[in-house]
Scaffold this motif. Structure first.
Motif, PDB file in Angstrom:
ATOM      1  N   TYR B 176       0.826  -1.207   0.000  1.00 30.35           N
ATOM      2  CA  TYR B 176       0.000   0.000   0.000  1.00 30.35           C
ATOM      3  C   TYR B 176       0.856   1.250   0.000  1.00 30.35           C
ATOM      4  O   TYR B 176       0.503   2.249  -0.625  1.00 30.35           O
ATOM      5  CB  TYR B 176      -0.949  -0.003   1.197  1.00 30.35           C
ATOM      6  CG  TYR B 176      -2.190  -0.813   0.934  1.00 30.35           C
ATOM      7  CD1 TYR B 176      -3.061  -0.437  -0.083  1.00 30.35           C
ATOM      8  CD2 TYR B 176      -2.507  -1.934   1.677  1.00 30.35           C
ATOM      9  CE1 TYR B 176      -4.186  -1.172  -0.355  1.00 30.35           C
ATOM     10  CE2 TYR B 176      -3.633  -2.674   1.415  1.00 30.35           C
ATOM     11  CZ  TYR B 176      -4.476  -2.288   0.401  1.00 30.35           C
ATOM     12  OH  TYR B 176      -5.574  -3.009   0.126  1.00 30.35           O
ATOM     13  N   ALA B 177       2.021   1.204   0.708  1.00 28.33           N
ATOM     14  CA  ALA B 177       2.893   2.375   0.721  1.00 28.33           C
ATOM     15  C   ALA B 177       3.477   2.619  -0.659  1.00 28.33           C
ATOM     16  O   ALA B 177       3.670   3.765  -1.060  1.00 28.33           O
ATOM     17  CB  ALA B 177       4.009   2.177   1.744  1.00 28.33           C
ATOM     18  N   GLY B 178       3.749   1.532  -1.407  1.00 29.74           N
ATOM     19  CA  GLY B 178       4.337   1.704  -2.727  1.00 29.74           C
ATOM     20  C   GLY B 178       3.331   2.071  -3.800  1.00 29.74           C
ATOM     21  O   GLY B 178       3.689   2.531  -4.874  1.00 29.74           O
ATOM     22  N   LEU B 179       2.029   1.853  -3.528  1.00 26.35           N
ATOM     23  CA  LEU B 179       1.014   2.038  -4.561  1.00 26.35           C
ATOM     24  C   LEU B 179       0.319   3.382  -4.501  1.00 26.35           C
ATOM     25  O   LEU B 179      -0.607   3.625  -5.279  1.00 26.35           O
ATOM     26  CB  LEU B 179      -0.065   0.945  -4.431  1.00 26.35           C
ATOM     27  CG  LEU B 179       0.339  -0.447  -4.884  1.00 26.35           C
ATOM     28  CD1 LEU B 179      -0.799  -1.395  -4.650  1.00 26.35           C
ATOM     29  CD2 LEU B 179       0.708  -0.446  -6.345  1.00 26.35           C
ATOM     30  N   THR B 180       0.750   4.264  -3.566  1.00 26.86           N
ATOM     31  CA  THR B 180      -0.020   5.500  -3.406  1.00 26.86           C
ATOM     32  C   THR B 180      -0.005   6.358  -4.660  1.00 26.86           C
ATOM     33  O   THR B 180      -0.916   7.145  -4.879  1.00 26.86           O
ATOM     34  CB  THR B 180       0.557   6.320  -2.238  1.00 26.86           C
ATOM     35  OG1 THR B 180       1.975   6.313  -2.350  1.00 26.86           O
ATOM     36  CG2 THR B 180       0.144   5.737  -0.913  1.00 26.86           C
TER      37      THR B 180
END
Lengths: 94, 223
Positions: B176-180
């Motif tokens: 989720y942190a990489g997909l923002t």
């Protein structure tokens, strides 16, 4: 050679070196994942053989295989715990 | 990546995310099982809810009977409760909650309960003398190793559940942190990962924890 490495390291803060070494250590701890991988693959392969020989007792075979695979997983999980402690709850940083 | 968030402290007691999430899960489970067990009928046509409830109970009873033996069916209720609690806790990632089992306090509580069950039932069934004799077999100098083995069991059970669930939580947090930054890929990529970590691994680990509890309790009684 040794003195040059030491002089290279000595220009950094001590805390930085501890942090860097902890990150490397966490990576090394996860090498423990090799063992469960081999063990679970072996258990799965043997279970597939057993199902091939006795298709009627498939349920029991899968149940036994899952228990064996879960027990084999333990040492990998301990490696993961060590890595998590080094990354998120590092005792060396005081 | 952080541990469970601490919402507030009441008289030195920390109200953490784990506790609040467990309350939410308890409420959901209570509603579901209330709906499944209402209007039970022994005669005539049972309703759909009763059939689902009876299927769950019968499946678990069969599992207990085949794993522990027909003489230990009295553990069926505990094992079904344990399994249902673990399943509801582990799949709570689907509705965006942090799984309560990704907290060492919860998994070690369950592991210590298993530990106490094993030893209490073992002493009650084989007697204190026979129970103590198990520790000096096959040779008396193996006593420390035998004692260590008993304490490694709850440790490994607690760490296994915790490690699996925390691994899932951390990987989902990284994803989720990489997909923002990505709009549409961000909607697609987490879906299979959620099905793997919150569906497959969660169900498998609840099954494994319950099965190991059953196997070790039965082994302690039959020794």
């Amino acid at each position: 050679m040794e003195s040059s490495i030491l002089s290279f390291l000595s220009q950094f803060d001590g805390l930085t070196i501890v942090k860097a070494a902890s990150a490397i250590g966490a990576g090394l701890a996860m090498i423990a994942g090799i063992g469960p991988g081999i063990g679970q693959g072996f258990a799965g392969g043997k279970a597939a053989e057993a199902v091939g020989m006795r298709p009627d007792s498939q349920g029991d075979i899968i149940k036994t295989m899952l228990i064996g695979a879960a027990v084999a997983e333990t040492c990998g999980i301990f490696g993961l715990i060590v890595a998590l402690i080094l990354l998120f709850a590092n005792p060396l940083l005081g | 990546m952080n541990g469970p968030e601490i919402y507030c402290t009441i008289f030195g007691f920390e109200l953490t995310e784990t506790i609040v999430n467990t309350w939410i899960i308890m409420a959901i489970a209570f509603v579901i099982f209330y709906l499944l067990t209402r209007n039970l009928k022994a005669e005539g046509r049972p309703g759909k809810a009763q059939i689902i409830g009876e299927t769950i109970v019968t499946t678990m009873d069969n599992l207990v009977g085949s794993t522990m033996g027909k003489d230990k069916m009295r553990f069926g209720a505990y094992m079904l409760s344990l399994m249902m609690f673990l399943v509801f806790c582990n799949v709570s990632g689907f509705i965006g909650l942090r799984a309560p089992t990704a907290d060492l306090n919860v998994t070690f509580t369950l592991a210590i309960m298993t530990f106490c069950m094993i030893h209490f039932n073992s002493i009650r069934s084989v007697g204190l003398k026979h129970y103590a004799k198990e520790y000096i077999e096959p040779l008396p100098f193996l006593l420390p190793i035998n004692i260590l083995e008993q304490f490694t069991l709850p440790l490994s059970m607690g760490f296994r559940l915790f490690g699996n669930m925390t691994g899932g939580v951390i990987i989902m947090g990284l994803v989720y942190a990489g997909l923002t930054e990505m709009m549409f890929l961000g909607l697609v990529i987490p879906v299979p990962l959620h099905f793997y970590f919150d569906g497959f691994v969660a169900a498998l680990q609840s099954f494994v924890f319950t099965m190991l509890t059953m196997v070790f309790v039965a082994k302690g009684i039959d020794q």
